[in-house]
Design an enzyme around this catalytic site. Structure first.
Site, mmCIF file in Angstrom:
data_model
loop_
_atom_site.group_PDB
_atom_site.id
_atom_site.type_symbol
_atom_site.label_atom_id
_atom_site.label_comp_id
_atom_site.label_asym_id
_atom_site.label_seq_id
_atom_site.Cartn_x
_atom_site.Cartn_y
_atom_site.Cartn_z
ATOM 1 N N ASN A 9 0.881 -1.170 0.000
ATOM 2 C CA ASN A 9 0.000 0.000 0.000
ATOM 3 C C ASN A 9 0.917 1.218 0.000
ATOM 4 O O ASN A 9 1.499 1.563 1.023
ATOM 5 C CB ASN A 9 -0.885 -0.021 1.264
ATOM 6 C CG ASN A 9 -1.668 1.268 1.434
ATOM 7 O OD1 ASN A 9 -1.783 2.063 0.498
ATOM 8 N ND2 ASN A 9 -2.216 1.478 2.626
ATOM 9 N N TRP A 10 1.026 1.821 -1.171
ATOM 10 C CA TRP A 10 1.968 2.944 -1.302
ATOM 11 C C TRP A 10 1.477 4.205 -0.592
ATOM 12 O O TRP A 10 2.235 5.155 -0.444
ATOM 13 C CB TRP A 10 2.208 3.271 -2.782
ATOM 14 C CG TRP A 10 3.063 2.294 -3.523
ATOM 15 C CD1 TRP A 10 3.570 1.107 -3.055
ATOM 16 C CD2 TRP A 10 3.534 2.425 -4.873
ATOM 17 N NE1 TRP A 10 4.313 0.488 -4.023
ATOM 18 C CE2 TRP A 10 4.317 1.279 -5.163
ATOM 19 C CE3 TRP A 10 3.373 3.390 -5.867
ATOM 20 C CZ2 TRP A 10 4.920 1.082 -6.406
ATOM 21 C CZ3 TRP A 10 3.971 3.203 -7.104
ATOM 22 C CH2 TRP A 10 4.741 2.057 -7.361
ATOM 23 N N LYS A 11 0.208 4.211 -0.222
ATOM 24 C CA LYS A 11 -0.398 5.427 0.354
ATOM 25 C C LYS A 11 -0.129 6.615 -0.591
ATOM 26 O O LYS A 11 -0.067 6.417 -1.805
ATOM 27 C CB LYS A 11 0.114 5.682 1.769
ATOM 28 C CG LYS A 11 0.025 4.444 2.658
ATOM 29 C CD LYS A 11 0.158 4.772 4.102
ATOM 30 C CE LYS A 11 0.275 3.473 4.893
ATOM 31 N NZ LYS A 11 0.037 3.638 6.310
ATOM 32 N N HIS A 95 -9.573 1.070 4.680
ATOM 33 C CA HIS A 95 -8.301 1.260 5.392
ATOM 34 C C HIS A 95 -8.557 2.177 6.597
ATOM 35 O O HIS A 95 -9.352 3.107 6.516
ATOM 36 C CB HIS A 95 -7.254 1.863 4.453
ATOM 37 C CG HIS A 95 -5.879 1.838 5.049
ATOM 38 N ND1 HIS A 95 -5.463 2.756 5.983
ATOM 39 C CD2 HIS A 95 -4.845 0.977 4.871
ATOM 40 C CE1 HIS A 95 -4.215 2.462 6.348
ATOM 41 N NE2 HIS A 95 -3.820 1.383 5.687
ATOM 42 N N GLU A 97 -6.966 4.545 7.767
ATOM 43 C CA GLU A 97 -6.748 5.976 7.516
ATOM 44 C C GLU A 97 -7.983 6.587 6.855
ATOM 45 O O GLU A 97 -8.341 7.732 7.117
ATOM 46 C CB GLU A 97 -5.477 6.174 6.663
ATOM 47 C CG GLU A 97 -4.231 5.936 7.507
ATOM 48 C CD GLU A 97 -3.004 5.493 6.738
ATOM 49 O OE1 GLU A 97 -2.965 5.598 5.502
ATOM 50 O OE2 GLU A 97 -2.057 5.012 7.405
ATOM 51 N N GLU A 167 -5.713 -5.260 10.366
ATOM 52 C CA GLU A 167 -4.703 -4.230 10.593
ATOM 53 C C GLU A 167 -4.999 -3.510 11.902
ATOM 54 O O GLU A 167 -5.827 -2.581 11.926
ATOM 55 C CB GLU A 167 -4.719 -3.212 9.447
ATOM 56 C CG GLU A 167 -4.382 -3.785 8.097
ATOM 57 C CD GLU A 167 -3.740 -2.747 7.201
ATOM 58 O OE1 GLU A 167 -2.611 -2.985 6.760
ATOM 59 O OE2 GLU A 167 -4.348 -1.685 6.976
ATOM 60 N N GLY A 173 2.134 1.986 10.732
ATOM 61 C CA GLY A 173 3.077 3.104 10.591
ATOM 62 C C GLY A 173 3.745 3.488 11.898
ATOM 63 O O GLY A 173 4.395 4.527 11.986
ATOM 64 N N SER A 212 3.162 -2.470 10.316
ATOM 65 C CA SER A 212 4.616 -2.490 10.537
ATOM 66 C C SER A 212 5.267 -3.827 10.212
ATOM 67 O O SER A 212 6.184 -4.270 10.910
ATOM 68 C CB SER A 212 4.951 -2.047 11.968
ATOM 69 O OG SER A 212 4.517 -0.709 12.171
ATOM 70 N N GLY A 233 2.646 -1.276 4.274
ATOM 71 C CA GLY A 233 2.703 0.159 3.999
ATOM 72 C C GLY A 233 4.124 0.601 3.740
ATOM 73 O O GLY A 233 4.679 0.407 2.657
ATOM 74 N N GLY A 234 4.747 1.199 4.754
ATOM 75 C CA GLY A 234 6.082 1.794 4.613
ATOM 76 C C GLY A 234 7.094 0.908 3.904
ATOM 77 O O GLY A 234 7.821 1.373 3.014
#
Ligand code: PEP
Length: 251
Positions: A9-11, A95, A97, A167, A173, A212, A233-234
């Site tokens: 997930n590149w966000k 998600h 977010e 999640e 994150g 994470s 993610g990251g």
């Protein structure tokens, strides 16, 4: 036997030059992978680029959100059908977010899930509790409510053509990962809840863990019996990390 999936997930990250570099490395570094699919979920403006870079490769792609509406006066929104124009296989819905920053409630998420499937996309449905909810011992209730919003609207059969992602919000994150056992417990709870309604769908359901995940913790997480890969993610923005995570998902 369920196959594994690792989805990045590149966000809101990326750029034409850096996407090309990253994807070239990921394609090369994951060649010959077996028993696991790899995908990247990218910002809308890059779908065309990603489609042309990945269409003849083993890497799949998708988007990170979509409208619950088919079309109309919804300025700034993107429909499921538009995503199919770029041959997306996946779209992330719900998600944390989106839920926290854009006020998406579970009914809206369920409507997005429905619209995605109607267009032939595989929704990756994100569910998870906040730290306060975990500390108040209501994790299972929160997960059940988020899941039931989809099952209530569409029936359990809808889960057959979807992916779930557990999640925990407190792990996204933050560098704090759920322990493999903490994650496994919730994954087993999810699978059992689905199994109460349909045992076959539960057995075939891919449930990803997200929060994470890194190269150094992926293998342990993915070795748990109900963890079928990860939503990353990251670490999905760092070629070596993402490749190592994809490799950790091999059977
Ligand atoms: C995510 O955004 O879905 C996620 C899991 O992020 P991270 O891996 O950075 O925690």
């Amino acid at each position: 036997m369920r196959s594994k999936l690792v989805a990045g997930n590149w966000k809101m990250h990326g750029g034409m030059a850096q996407n090309r570099l990253l994807l070239d490395l990921i394609v090369g570094g994951t060649r010959g992978l077996y028993g696991a699919d790899c995908a990247v979920c990218v910002p809308y403006p890059y779908l065309s680029q990603v489609q042309s870079l990945l269409q003849d490769t083993h890497i799949l792609w998708g988007a990170q959100n979509m409208s619950q509406h088919e079309k109309g006066a919804y300025t700034g929104e993107v429909s499921a059908t538009m995503l199919t124009d770029f041959a997306c296989r996946y779209v992330i819905v719900g998600h944390s977010e989106r839920r926290a920053l854009y006020g998406e409630d579970s009914l809206t998420v369920a409507l997005k899930f429905k619209a995605a499937q109607s267009a032939g996309l595989l929704p990756i449905l994100c569910i998870g509790e906040t730290l306060e909810q975990r500390e108040a011992n209501v994790t299972e209730q929160v997960i059940a409510d988020q899941l039931d919003a989809v099952i209530g609207l569409l029936g359990v059969s809808a889960l057959a053509k979807s992916v779930l992602a557990y999640e925990p919000v407190w792990a996204i994150g933050t560098g704090k990962t759920a322990t493999p056992q903490q994650a496994q417990d919730v994954h087993a709870f999810i699978r059992n809840r689905v199994a109460d309604k349909d045992i076959e769908i539960a057995a075939g359901l891919q449930i990803l863990y997200g929060g994470s995940v890194k190269a150094n913790n992926a293998s342990e997480l993915f070795s748990m019996p109900d963890i079928d890969g990860g939503l990353i993610g990251g670490a999905s923005l760092i070629a070596d990390e993402f490749i190592a995570i994809c490799r950790a998902a091999q059977s």
